[in-house]
Write an enzyme that holds these catalytic residues in place. Structure first.
Site, mmCIF file in Angstrom:
data_model
loop_
_atom_site.group_PDB
_atom_site.id
_atom_site.type_symbol
_atom_site.label_atom_id
_atom_site.label_comp_id
_atom_site.label_asym_id
_atom_site.label_seq_id
_atom_site.Cartn_x
_atom_site.Cartn_y
_atom_site.Cartn_z
ATOM 1 N N SER A 1 9.132 8.713 -2.571
ATOM 2 C CA SER A 1 8.270 9.739 -1.984
ATOM 3 C C SER A 1 6.789 9.430 -2.156
ATOM 4 C CB SER A 1 8.579 11.107 -2.592
ATOM 5 O OG SER A 1 8.310 11.105 -3.986
ATOM 6 N N SER B 1 9.645 -3.782 -12.812
ATOM 7 C CA SER B 1 9.178 -3.629 -14.187
ATOM 8 C C SER B 1 7.673 -3.410 -14.131
ATOM 9 C CB SER B 1 9.546 -4.861 -15.027
ATOM 10 O OG SER B 1 9.083 -4.731 -16.349
ATOM 11 N N TYR C 1 6.252 3.408 -22.983
ATOM 12 C CA TYR C 1 6.325 2.944 -21.593
ATOM 13 C C TYR C 1 6.549 1.439 -21.545
ATOM 14 C CZ TYR C 1 4.904 1.674 -16.874
ATOM 15 O OH TYR C 1 4.882 1.141 -15.607
ATOM 16 N N LYS D 1 9.761 -0.914 -19.981
ATOM 17 C CA LYS D 1 9.597 -2.012 -19.044
ATOM 18 C C LYS D 1 10.047 -3.349 -19.637
ATOM 19 C CE LYS D 1 8.225 0.440 -15.610
ATOM 20 N NZ LYS D 1 9.114 0.590 -14.417
#
Length: 282
Positions: free
Chosen positions: A16, A139, A154, A158
């Site tokens: 989106s 990633s 975070y 990844k």
């Protein structure tokens, strides 16, 4: 089965906004079909702004494997196959390891890591039967270098994507399925907006450097990122399906530079400490 005129079929999560929305535009412009997911189908339809027969919007909760499986099944029912999978959905989390709660950290992993694993588990049977396909796991350069104060969790998500993608690449190869990691640097998407970058519910005043780094991201970097998402997606589309597709695809000159810096750092570390490393063998 409907619509057999499309050349290839894409399945893209988190579509989106950002890279995901750009995939919709470019895939359709190429005459291919795309099944695109979001948590809000109304928001997705509005953002995409198309009623093309080659576009299948899907409301999916990636942390719910049943929801993911239903989306894969709907895509196969409409288009007959899936050729390319883009695990793009995810969000940023900015807080020190100490101040982030267990729930905040786990939810970041649930979306950024386990959401992609849910897609992989559900789509692999179809790709194996086809003996073809190409999976792109998005990633980040933060999956190669973790030296960003306040972004440890975070980065960990990844890094996890990098680890399981390396394994998936060798697991999928015997079935004719290609796998690529996409590691972008700073791109001018909405990643640094408040709906994509979450901060801790309880912040600690002791972590001044963390607050400073976050402020720089939100007030200086946001809107000035050098990466163009239109060009980024275009380069991924060029890689799709090529015979010798890369496992590591760094996007952005900043990502490339940071990757090269990490390689140099690792080289120096291993050279400087190899006397210790080699002292442990029988």
């Amino acid at each position: 089965m409907e619509n057999q005129s499309a050349k290839k079929v894409w399945f893209v999560t988190g579509a989106s906004k950002g890279f995901g929305l750009e995939f919709i535009k470019q895939v359709l412009a190429n005459g291919d079909a795309i099944a695109a997911t979001s948590r809000s189908i109304d928001g997705l339809k509005k953002a995409a702004g198309t009623d093309s027969e080659n576009f299948l919007p899907l409301e999916v909760e990636l942390t719910d494997e049943t929801s993911v499986g239903n989306a894969i099944a709907e895509t196969i029912a409409k288009f007959g196959r899936i050729d390319y999978v883009v695990n793009n959905a995810g969000y940023g989390l900015a807080g020190s390891l100490e101040e982030l709660s267990d729930a905040e950290a786990r939810h970041n992993f649930d979306v950024n890591v386990f959401g992609s694993l849910n897609v992989i588990r559900q789509v692999m049977p179809h790709l194996r039967r086809q003996e073809s396909g190409h999976i792109f796991n998005i990633s980040s350069i933060a999956g190669v270098t973790g030296g960003f104060p306040g972004f440890g969790i975070y980065c960990a998500t990844k890094f996890a994507v990098v680890g399981f993608t390396e394994a998936l690449q060798v697991e999928a190869k015997p079935f004719g399925i290609k796998v690529s990691l996409v590691l972008p640097g700073y791109f001018r998407t909405n990643f640094l907006e408040s709906d994509s970058l979450i901060t801790p519910a309880k912040q600690m005043e002791e972590y001044k450097e963390v607050r400073n780094v976050l402020s720089i991201h939100q007030n200086q970097i946001k809107g000035n990122q050098q990466g163009d998402p239109v060009k980024g997606v275009a380069e991924i589309l060029k890689v799709a399906g090529i015979e010798n597709a890369p496992l590591y695809l760094f996007l952005g000159s900043d990502a490339l530079q940071m990757a090269q810096n990490k390689i140099s750092f690792l080289h120096n570390e291993t050279e400087n400490w190899k006397h210790v490393s080699t002292a442990t063998d029988f």
